[in-house]
Design an enzyme around this catalytic site. Structure first.
Site: not given
Length: 156
Positions: A48-49
Site C-alpha cells: 500500500c505504501t
C-alpha cells in the site's frame, strides 16, 4: 474472488466520509472533474505504501492532465493522518472504517494473501470521468508501477 460488480460505463456510486484531516469528502466534491479513485487494504503496509507513493510521485503529471486522486481504505482518520503526513501525500485519503464506500464499489470480500484466504479490500482502481461514469477499472494493480498502469489505461 475477482472483486467489484461494477463495470466500465457504469455510473460511479456516490460516497461520503472524512479525509485524513477529519474534513468531509464526498463524490459531490469531484463533480465535473476526472478522478483516480484507488482502494487499498491498509495504511503503512509495504504494498500500500509503494502504491500510494507511486501516485504521489506522479501527482503533478495527473494534475496537468486534469485528474484528481483519492485513496480509500478501511483505516480510521487518525491512521490516515499519520500515513499521509509520513509520506507527504498531496491528495486526500478517505477513511472508511464502516466500509460503506468499499462495499458500494464492491471491493470487499474473500481474497488470497500469502497463500491463505482472508476477507479484505481488493486492491482496485476506478478511473471516473467528469460525468461520474467509470471509464476504466484496474483490478490487477502493480503497486510499484501503478501510475504507469493508469497512464496506459488512459492512453496518456
Amino acid at each position: 474472488m475477482s472483486g467489484t460488480h461494477l463495470k466500465e460505463g457504469d455510473l460511479a456510486p456516490k460516497f461520503q466520509g472524512f479525509n485524513q484531516d477529519g474534513n468531509p469528502v464526498s463524490s459531490e466534491d469531484y463533480k465535473g472533474k476526472k478522478l483516480i479513485l484507488f482502494f487499498y487494504p491498509k495504511d503503512d503496509t509495504p504494498g500500500c505504501t509503494k502504491e500510494a507513493c507511486n501516485l504521489r510521485d506522479n501527482f503533478s503529471y495527473f494534475q496537468k492532465n486534469d485528474f484528481e486522486i483519492l485513496g480509500v481504505s478501511p483505516d480510521k482518520v487518525k491512521k490516515h493522518k499519520k500515513f499521509s503526513d509520513r509520506y507527504e501525500f498531496q491528495y486526500p485519503l478517505l477513511a472508511d472504517p464502516e466500509k460503506e464506500t468499499i462495499n458500494a464499489y464492491g471491493v470487499w470480500g474473500p481474497k488470497k494473501f500469502m497463500g491463505k484466504e482472508i476477507i479484505g479490500v481488493h486492491r482496485t482502481t476506478f478511473l471516473i470521468d467528469e460525468k461520474g461514469v467509470i471509464t476504466h477499472i484496474i483490478k490487477k494493480v502493480k503497486t510499484k508501477e501503478h501510475s504507469s498502469q493508469i497512464k496506459t489505461e488512459l492512453g496518456l
